[in-house]
Design an enzyme around this catalytic site. Structure first.
Site, PDB file in Angstrom:
ATOM      1  N   ASP A   9     -14.622 -46.640  -5.655  1.00  0.00           N
ATOM      2  CA  ASP A   9     -13.823 -45.768  -6.488  1.00  0.00           C
ATOM      3  C   ASP A   9     -14.976 -44.494  -7.070  1.00  0.00           C
ATOM      4  O   ASP A   9     -15.734 -44.920  -7.708  1.00  0.00           O
ATOM      5  CB  ASP A   9     -13.228 -46.566  -7.462  1.00  0.00           C
ATOM      6  CG  ASP A   9     -12.412 -45.305  -8.536  1.00  0.00           C
ATOM      7  OD1 ASP A   9     -12.522 -44.279  -8.217  1.00  0.00           O
ATOM      8  OD2 ASP A   9     -11.313 -45.718  -9.115  1.00  0.00           O
ATOM      9  N   ASP A  33      -8.013 -36.462  -6.886  1.00  0.00           N
ATOM     10  CA  ASP A  33      -7.759 -35.739  -7.852  1.00  0.00           C
ATOM     11  C   ASP A  33      -7.234 -36.273  -9.233  1.00  0.00           C
ATOM     12  O   ASP A  33      -7.511 -35.993 -10.343  1.00  0.00           O
ATOM     13  CB  ASP A  33      -6.896 -34.536  -7.243  1.00  0.00           C
ATOM     14  CG  ASP A  33      -7.052 -33.266  -8.057  1.00  0.00           C
ATOM     15  OD1 ASP A  33      -7.996 -33.210  -9.108  1.00  0.00           O
ATOM     16  OD2 ASP A  33      -6.407 -32.326  -7.765  1.00  0.00           O
ATOM     17  N   GLY A 123      -6.429 -37.695   2.750  1.00  0.00           N
ATOM     18  CA  GLY A 123      -5.352 -38.389   2.276  1.00  0.00           C
ATOM     19  C   GLY A 123      -4.118 -37.707   2.539  1.00  0.00           C
ATOM     20  O   GLY A 123      -3.638 -37.465   3.806  1.00  0.00           O
ATOM     21  N   VAL A 124      -3.754 -37.151   1.480  1.00  0.00           N
ATOM     22  CA  VAL A 124      -2.346 -36.105   1.499  1.00  0.00           C
ATOM     23  C   VAL A 124      -2.323 -35.125   2.545  1.00  0.00           C
ATOM     24  O   VAL A 124      -1.553 -34.657   3.269  1.00  0.00           O
ATOM     25  CB  VAL A 124      -2.061 -35.671   0.174  1.00  0.00           C
ATOM     26  CG1 VAL A 124      -1.005 -34.567   0.345  1.00  0.00           C
ATOM     27  CG2 VAL A 124      -1.788 -36.631  -0.904  1.00  0.00           C
TER      28      VAL A 124
HETATM   29  P1  ADP Z   1      -6.462 -34.683   0.309  1.00  0.00           P
HETATM   30  O1  ADP Z   1      -5.263 -34.155  -0.353  1.00  0.00           O
HETATM   31  O2  ADP Z   1      -8.055 -33.724   0.510  1.00  0.00           O
HETATM   32  O3  ADP Z   1      -6.325 -35.374   1.500  1.00  0.00           O
HETATM   33  P2  ADP Z   1      -6.577 -37.188  -1.057  1.00  0.00           P
HETATM   34  O4  ADP Z   1      -7.184 -37.455  -2.640  1.00  0.00           O
HETATM   35  O5  ADP Z   1      -5.192 -37.525  -0.999  1.00  0.00           O
HETATM   36  O6  ADP Z   1      -7.276 -35.788  -0.980  1.00  0.00           O
HETATM   37  O7  ADP Z   1      -7.508 -38.204  -0.505  1.00  0.00           O
HETATM   38  C1  ADP Z   1      -8.779 -37.970   0.305  1.00  0.00           C
HETATM   39  C2  ADP Z   1      -9.502 -39.675   0.491  1.00  0.00           C
HETATM   40  O8  ADP Z   1      -9.838 -40.200  -0.900  1.00  0.00           O
HETATM   41  C3  ADP Z   1      -8.389 -40.376   1.168  1.00  0.00           C
HETATM   42  O9  ADP Z   1      -9.159 -41.233   2.011  1.00  0.00           O
HETATM   43  C4  ADP Z   1      -8.150 -41.595   0.014  1.00  0.00           C
HETATM   44  O10 ADP Z   1      -7.739 -42.776   0.566  1.00  0.00           O
HETATM   45  C5  ADP Z   1      -9.332 -41.348  -0.858  1.00  0.00           C
HETATM   46  N1  ADP Z   1      -9.279 -41.814  -2.334  1.00  0.00           N
HETATM   47  C6  ADP Z   1      -8.115 -41.786  -3.043  1.00  0.00           C
HETATM   48  N2  ADP Z   1      -8.514 -42.321  -4.193  1.00  0.00           N
HETATM   49  C7  ADP Z   1      -9.958 -42.392  -4.306  1.00  0.00           C
HETATM   50  C8  ADP Z   1     -10.634 -42.907  -5.271  1.00  0.00           C
HETATM   51  N3  ADP Z   1     -10.403 -42.980  -6.662  1.00  0.00           N
HETATM   52  N4  ADP Z   1     -12.218 -42.828  -4.852  1.00  0.00           N
HETATM   53  C9  ADP Z   1     -12.537 -42.643  -3.600  1.00  0.00           C
HETATM   54  N5  ADP Z   1     -11.735 -42.315  -2.759  1.00  0.00           N
HETATM   55  C10 ADP Z   1     -10.291 -42.136  -3.125  1.00  0.00           C
END
Ligand code: ADP
Length: 171
Positions: A9, A33, A123-124
């Protein structure tokens, strides 16, 4: 600069700066975020609001980066960067690479020695993990940054394994 990988994390990393996969509003979202604002507390959002009221009235452009306090997180700074949404029709790789380059520049200017990155846009924003890993790893390796360590923090094992393979290939 040493490039390292961990599965975990990003909010728990003991580094000088952690990078937030923000959106251009800078006012919070889901994923990384959401976790950063939840655990870091309201001070981060306050600084983001101040940035919106000054330098970034129109939001932070895709591919750019800006720093705030890290509030209650173990890191000293959060570097917010806005990744591109993945597109099948348009190559936006230069914008994803720019997120890493600009974040490293901001970290250098702050005097940070260590930085942790999430897999921005995977991610999103739906960027395929293997392609994102190739762009991220090669951009950081070629950045010429003077930091001691750049750490990629992958949330799940599948993402960690992809980054591990790419790092062995290019590193
Ligand atoms: P984006 O909108 O840039 O795609 P996201 O936050 O939706 O950003 O996801 C980016 C990546 O971070 C994804 O691979 C997701 O699984 C990962 N992720 C989500 N939460 C955490 C966290 N707490 N620590 C590290 N990586 C995370």
């Amino acid at each position: 600069m040493k490039l390292t990988l961990v599965q975990g994390d990003i909010t728990e990393q003991r580094v000088d700066a952690i990078v937030n996969a923000a959106n251009s509003s800078l006012l919070g979202g889901g994923g990384v975020d959401g976790a950063i604002h939840r655990k870091g507390g309201p001070e981060i959002l306050e600084e983001c609001r101040a940035l919106r009221a000054s330098r970034y009235g129109g939001g932070l452009p895709v591919g750019q980066a800006v720093s705030t306090t890290a509030g209650r997180l173990p890191a000293r700074w959060v570097i917010h960067t806005v990744g591109p949404v993945y597109s099948r029709n348009e190559d936006r790789s230069h914008l994803l690479a720019s997120c890493y380059r600009e974040s490293l520049k901001v970290a250098d200017a702050l005097g940070a020695a260590t930085i942790a990155f999430p897999a921005v846009s995977t991610g999103v924003y739906r960027w395929p993990m293997d392609d994102a890993a190739r762009i991220s790893v090669t951009t950081v390796l070629r950045s010429g940054s003077n930091l001691d360590e750049a750490r990629f923090v992958l949330f799940d094992l599948a993402a960690y394994e992809v980054f591990d393979r790419v790092l062995r290939e290019f590193g």
